[in-house]
Design a protein around this motif. Structure first.
Motif, PDB file in Angstrom:
ATOM      1  N   GLU A   1      44.059  39.075  48.291  1.00 49.18           N
ATOM      2  CA  GLU A   1      44.925  40.252  48.296  1.00 49.18           C
ATOM      3  C   GLU A   1      46.122  39.962  47.404  1.00 49.18           C
ATOM      4  N   ALA A   2      46.214  40.700  46.309  1.00 51.64           N
ATOM      5  CA  ALA A   2      47.281  40.474  45.337  1.00 51.64           C
ATOM      6  C   ALA A   2      48.585  41.117  45.806  1.00 51.64           C
ATOM      7  N   ASN A   3      49.690  40.691  45.215  1.00 53.20           N
ATOM      8  CA  ASN A   3      51.002  41.234  45.572  1.00 53.20           C
ATOM      9  C   ASN A   3      51.223  42.642  45.011  1.00 53.20           C
ATOM     10  N   SER A   4      50.207  43.194  44.404  1.00 52.56           N
ATOM     11  CA  SER A   4      50.279  44.533  43.813  1.00 52.56           C
ATOM     12  C   SER A   4      49.710  45.621  44.717  1.00 52.56           C
ATOM     13  N   GLY A   5      49.103  45.230  45.846  1.00 51.49           N
ATOM     14  CA  GLY A   5      48.441  46.197  46.711  1.00 51.49           C
ATOM     15  C   GLY A   5      46.962  46.339  46.381  1.00 51.49           C
ATOM     16  N   TYR A   6      46.512  45.545  45.449  1.00 50.80           N
ATOM     17  CA  TYR A   6      45.117  45.553  45.040  1.00 50.80           C
ATOM     18  C   TYR A   6      44.546  44.157  45.246  1.00 50.80           C
ATOM     19  N   VAL A   7      43.278  43.958  44.908  1.00 45.73           N
ATOM     20  CA  VAL A   7      42.693  42.623  44.981  1.00 45.73           C
ATOM     21  C   VAL A   7      42.671  42.023  43.588  1.00 45.73           C
ATOM     22  N   ALA A   8      42.630  40.706  43.539  1.00 48.00           N
ATOM     23  CA  ALA A   8      42.607  40.005  42.252  1.00 48.00           C
ATOM     24  C   ALA A   8      41.845  38.700  42.422  1.00 48.00           C
ATOM     25  N   SER A   9      41.492  38.122  41.302  1.00 46.01           N
ATOM     26  CA  SER A   9      40.790  36.846  41.306  1.00 46.01           C
ATOM     27  C   SER A   9      41.771  35.726  41.623  1.00 46.01           C
ATOM     28  N   VAL A  10      41.362  34.861  42.512  1.00 45.26           N
ATOM     29  CA  VAL A  10      42.153  33.677  42.824  1.00 45.26           C
ATOM     30  C   VAL A  10      41.944  32.630  41.724  1.00 45.26           C
ATOM     31  N   GLN A  11      40.796  32.681  41.082  1.00 40.64           N
ATOM     32  CA  GLN A  11      40.450  31.742  40.017  1.00 40.64           C
ATOM     33  C   GLN A  11      40.958  32.260  38.680  1.00 40.64           C
ATOM     34  N   SER A  12      41.238  31.347  37.785  1.00 39.91           N
ATOM     35  CA  SER A  12      41.731  31.746  36.464  1.00 39.91           C
ATOM     36  C   SER A  12      40.636  32.334  35.581  1.00 39.91           C
ATOM     37  N   ALA A  13      39.382  31.963  35.820  1.00 41.01           N
ATOM     38  CA  ALA A  13      38.278  32.465  35.006  1.00 41.01           C
ATOM     39  C   ALA A  13      37.159  32.984  35.915  1.00 41.01           C
ATOM     40  N   PRO A  14      37.312  34.204  36.459  1.00 46.42           N
ATOM     41  CA  PRO A  14      36.282  34.740  37.350  1.00 46.42           C
ATOM     42  C   PRO A  14      35.005  35.106  36.596  1.00 46.42           C
ATOM     43  N   THR A  15      33.910  35.098  37.303  1.00 46.56           N
ATOM     44  CA  THR A  15      32.629  35.496  36.715  1.00 46.56           C
ATOM     45  C   THR A  15      32.618  37.005  36.485  1.00 46.56           C
ATOM     46  N   ALA A  16      31.652  37.459  35.737  1.00 41.13           N
ATOM     47  CA  ALA A  16      31.511  38.899  35.468  1.00 41.13           C
ATOM     48  C   ALA A  16      31.274  39.675  36.762  1.00 41.13           C
TER      49      ALA A  16
ATOM     50  N   THR B   1      51.496  52.234  47.740  1.00 42.20           N
ATOM     51  CA  THR B   1      50.990  50.925  47.324  1.00 42.20           C
ATOM     52  C   THR B   1      51.687  49.809  48.097  1.00 42.20           C
ATOM     53  N   ALA B   2      52.995  49.940  48.307  1.00 44.29           N
ATOM     54  CA  ALA B   2      53.747  48.934  49.069  1.00 44.29           C
ATOM     55  C   ALA B   2      53.237  48.865  50.510  1.00 44.29           C
ATOM     56  N   LEU B   3      52.962  50.024  51.088  1.00 38.42           N
ATOM     57  CA  LEU B   3      52.413  50.042  52.453  1.00 38.42           C
ATOM     58  C   LEU B   3      51.027  49.406  52.475  1.00 38.42           C
ATOM     59  N   GLY B   4      50.227  49.706  51.461  1.00 41.11           N
ATOM     60  CA  GLY B   4      48.895  49.112  51.360  1.00 41.11           C
ATOM     61  C   GLY B   4      48.956  47.605  51.219  1.00 41.11           C
ATOM     62  N   ARG B   5      49.898  47.140  50.415  1.00 40.75           N
ATOM     63  CA  ARG B   5      50.074  45.697  50.210  1.00 40.75           C
ATOM     64  C   ARG B   5      50.436  45.010  51.526  1.00 40.75           C
ATOM     65  N   ALA B   6      51.383  45.599  52.271  1.00 41.74           N
ATOM     66  CA  ALA B   6      51.817  45.004  53.542  1.00 41.74           C
ATOM     67  C   ALA B   6      50.675  44.990  54.559  1.00 41.74           C
ATOM     68  N   LYS B   7      49.935  46.085  54.625  1.00 42.39           N
ATOM     69  CA  LYS B   7      48.827  46.169  55.570  1.00 42.39           C
ATOM     70  C   LYS B   7      47.720  45.178  55.210  1.00 42.39           C
ATOM     71  N   ALA B   8      47.417  45.065  53.918  1.00 40.59           N
ATOM     72  CA  ALA B   8      46.372  44.138  53.472  1.00 40.59           C
ATOM     73  C   ALA B   8      46.751  42.693  53.792  1.00 40.59           C
ATOM     74  N   LYS B   9      48.016  42.348  53.571  1.00 42.15           N
ATOM     75  CA  LYS B   9      48.473  40.979  53.873  1.00 42.15           C
ATOM     76  C   LYS B   9      48.359  40.716  55.369  1.00 42.15           C
ATOM     77  N   GLN B  10      48.758  41.700  56.168  1.00 43.69           N
ATOM     78  CA  GLN B  10      48.695  41.551  57.622  1.00 43.69           C
ATOM     79  C   GLN B  10      47.256  41.378  58.103  1.00 43.69           C
ATOM     80  N   LYS B  11      46.322  42.094  57.472  1.00 43.54           N
ATOM     81  CA  LYS B  11      44.925  42.052  57.891  1.00 43.54           C
ATOM     82  C   LYS B  11      44.143  40.893  57.274  1.00 43.54           C
ATOM     83  N   THR B  12      44.770  40.132  56.382  1.00 45.35           N
ATOM     84  CA  THR B  12      44.089  38.996  55.763  1.00 45.35           C
ATOM     85  C   THR B  12      43.715  37.984  56.843  1.00 45.35           C
TER      86      THR B  12
END
Length: 115
Positions: free
Chosen positions: A41-56, A88-99
């Motif tokens: 869960e990225a700090n943007s309210g979206y998901v992102a790759s934890v790895q620097s070079a994700p697969t396709a 988006t801020a609410l989504g980010r907070a909720k996603a972090k809480q549900k992680t």
């Protein structure tokens, strides 16, 4: 019973079916990617790759997930007369809480932390 041509068509159809099923079986879900530490869960309210070079496959999963989230955020924004940034801020907070424990989330500074 079946001509040589028909057997060939049936054989081809079976091979295509098996390949399609194998491709579906190999598809990575968001939950699996998070569990494997590939996506967080990225700090943007979206998901992102934890790895620097994700697969396709991981990139595609991220894009698909974020597209759905963006649409959801836009609907909530319109329905509740809120800015997209507020939603988006609410989504980010909720996603972090549900992680879940052992899954990754991103801090405000961009660091990945395992919960």
């Amino acid at each position: 019973m079946f001509s040589k041509f028909h057997r060939s068509v049936i054989k081809t159809a079976l091979i295509i079916s098996v390949l399609c099923l194998a491709n579906t079986a190999m598809a990575l879900t968001l939950q699996q990617a998070k569990q494997q530490g590939l996506i967080g869960e990225a700090n943007s309210g979206y998901v992102a790759s934890v790895q620097s070079a994700p697969t396709a496959k991981v990139k595609q999963l991220i894009d698909d997930t974020n597209q759905k989230r963006k649409l959801g955020y836009q609907q909530i924004s319109q329905q509740n007369n809120m800015s997209i940034e507020e939603v988006t801020a609410l989504g980010r907070a909720k996603a972090k809480q549900k992680t879940l424990p052992g899954y990754y989330f991103q801090t405000k500074t961009g660091e990945w932390i395992k919960k």
